[in-house]
Motif scaffolding. Structure first.
Motif, short mmCIF file in Angstrom:
data_model
loop_
_atom_site.label_atom_id
_atom_site.label_comp_id
_atom_site.label_asym_id
_atom_site.label_seq_id
_atom_site.Cartn_x
_atom_site.Cartn_y
_atom_site.Cartn_z
N GLN A 65 10.29 -19.21 18.50
CA GLN A 65 9.46 -18.84 17.36
C GLN A 65 8.64 -19.82 16.83
O GLN A 65 7.54 -19.64 16.60
CB GLN A 65 10.06 -18.09 16.40
CG GLN A 65 10.92 -16.67 16.89
CD GLN A 65 12.31 -16.90 17.30
OE1 GLN A 65 12.86 -18.07 17.71
NE2 GLN A 65 13.24 -15.80 17.34
N ARG A 66 9.27 -20.99 16.52
CA ARG A 66 8.63 -22.12 16.11
C ARG A 66 7.53 -22.70 17.00
O ARG A 66 6.31 -22.81 16.62
CB ARG A 66 9.62 -23.44 15.77
CG ARG A 66 10.50 -23.12 14.38
CD ARG A 66 11.26 -24.10 14.28
NE ARG A 66 12.31 -23.82 13.40
CZ ARG A 66 12.16 -23.68 12.06
NH1 ARG A 66 11.08 -23.85 11.52
NH2 ARG A 66 13.40 -23.19 11.33
N TRP A 86 5.75 -20.84 19.27
CA TRP A 86 4.73 -19.96 19.30
C TRP A 86 4.04 -20.02 18.02
O TRP A 86 2.77 -19.80 17.96
CB TRP A 86 5.42 -18.25 19.26
CG TRP A 86 4.28 -17.39 19.39
CD1 TRP A 86 4.19 -16.33 18.48
CD2 TRP A 86 3.23 -17.33 20.17
NE1 TRP A 86 3.09 -15.72 18.93
CE2 TRP A 86 2.42 -16.23 19.91
CE3 TRP A 86 2.72 -17.86 21.50
CZ2 TRP A 86 1.45 -15.81 20.51
CZ3 TRP A 86 1.65 -17.35 21.93
CH2 TRP A 86 0.84 -16.55 21.81
N TYR A 87 4.79 -20.20 16.89
CA TYR A 87 3.88 -20.39 15.58
C TYR A 87 2.90 -21.49 15.56
O TYR A 87 1.93 -21.59 15.31
CB TYR A 87 4.80 -20.53 14.38
CG TYR A 87 4.14 -20.67 13.10
CD1 TYR A 87 3.46 -19.65 12.56
CD2 TYR A 87 3.80 -21.95 12.53
CE1 TYR A 87 2.77 -19.61 11.15
CE2 TYR A 87 3.13 -22.11 11.32
CZ TYR A 87 2.67 -21.18 10.63
OH TYR A 87 1.70 -21.18 9.56
N LYS A 111 -0.04 -20.63 17.81
CA LYS A 111 -0.99 -19.86 17.01
C LYS A 111 -1.90 -20.72 16.11
O LYS A 111 -3.12 -20.40 15.80
CB LYS A 111 -0.31 -18.85 16.40
CG LYS A 111 0.26 -17.45 17.54
CD LYS A 111 0.63 -16.04 16.71
CE LYS A 111 1.61 -16.63 15.35
NZ LYS A 111 2.24 -15.42 14.94
N PHE A 112 -1.15 -21.63 15.34
CA PHE A 112 -1.90 -22.67 14.36
C PHE A 112 -3.06 -23.16 15.36
O PHE A 112 -3.96 -23.17 14.70
CB PHE A 112 -0.73 -23.37 13.93
CG PHE A 112 -1.67 -24.21 12.89
CD1 PHE A 112 -1.64 -23.97 11.56
CD2 PHE A 112 -1.69 -25.76 13.38
CE1 PHE A 112 -2.35 -24.97 10.78
CE2 PHE A 112 -2.31 -26.69 12.45
CZ PHE A 112 -2.57 -26.26 10.98
N TYR A 151 -0.53 -26.35 7.33
CA TYR A 151 0.53 -25.76 8.39
C TYR A 151 1.72 -25.40 7.60
O TYR A 151 2.41 -26.36 6.87
CB TYR A 151 0.71 -26.98 9.24
CG TYR A 151 2.09 -26.65 10.23
CD1 TYR A 151 1.52 -25.77 11.35
CD2 TYR A 151 3.26 -26.90 10.20
CE1 TYR A 151 2.64 -25.49 12.32
CE2 TYR A 151 4.15 -26.74 10.90
CZ TYR A 151 3.98 -25.96 12.06
OH TYR A 151 4.79 -25.62 12.94
N PRO A 202 5.12 -23.66 8.28
CA PRO A 202 5.86 -23.24 9.16
C PRO A 202 6.73 -21.90 8.81
O PRO A 202 6.84 -21.88 7.44
CB PRO A 202 7.03 -24.38 9.49
CG PRO A 202 6.90 -25.18 8.19
CD PRO A 202 5.63 -25.00 7.56
N PRO A 203 7.08 -21.07 9.71
CA PRO A 203 7.84 -20.08 9.26
C PRO A 203 9.32 -20.22 8.98
O PRO A 203 9.70 -21.63 8.91
CB PRO A 203 7.83 -19.15 10.76
CG PRO A 203 7.60 -20.10 11.81
CD PRO A 203 6.80 -21.39 11.19
#
Length: 169
Positions: free
Chosen positions: A121-122, A124-125, A128-129, A142, A144-145
């Motif tokens: 997930q990190r 992929w984030y 996308k960023f 930035y 982060p999730p």
């Protein structure tokens, strides 16, 4: 003078790393003390040209990393730490330290991701960023999730490792 210069630099970098790990920040007093020592060393080695070398060297990290600071990828303390390093060294030594510092940080990030349960997930984030930045050309912070985890990466530790690596290898 070279040996004393490096001992002082590594002592200051070690203190910065300890502060960063403990509190998540580096004291401005420590940075200011390092800058004062750095300009004194430059003046002792190069007389009045030392002031020019000092100002040039402390400006390089600010100029190079301003975009990363705007994106909130790199903190002001990290940039000030590189400036402090530059106050002690030549421009080429500083650039090598910055390169190896980021290389060490990258290695640390890979180890961090390998141990993280949410690594996909990190990643992929991050993709996308970067994709949004390329598409729009706009620099967004930035963020982060998974903010609930409040992850902190003491960048001063890889900076210390990278500086040792750059100056001794």
């Amino acid at each position: 003078m070279g040996g004393i210069r490096l001992v002082l630099l590594f002592a200051l970098l070690s203190m910065a790393a300890v502060q960063d790990v403990r509190s998540g920040r580096i004291s401005n007093r420590l940075i200011a003390a390092g800058l004062m020592i750095g300009i004194a060393i430059q003046i002792l080695e190069y007389q009045m040209w030392g002031v020019y070398y000092f100002l040039r060297n402390i400006s390089v990290p600010v100029i190079l990393f301003y975009l990363l600071f705007q994106m909130r990828v790199l903190g002001a303390g990290d940039i000030k730490l590189f400036s402090m390093i530059g106050s002690f060294l030549t421009i080429w030594e500083l650039l090598r330290c910055m390169f190896y510092g980021f290389l060490a940080a990258g290695a640390g990030a890979v180890l961090f991701l390998a141990a993280d349960k949410r690594r996909w997930q990190r990643l992929w984030y991050g993709v996308k960023f970067f994709r949004d930045f390329v598409r729009t050309g706009n620099v967004q912070p930035y963020c982060p999730p998974y903010k609930e985890e409040a992850l902190s990466y003491a960048f001063s530790v890889p900076v210390l490792v990278g500086t040792i690596w750059a100056l001794y290898l």
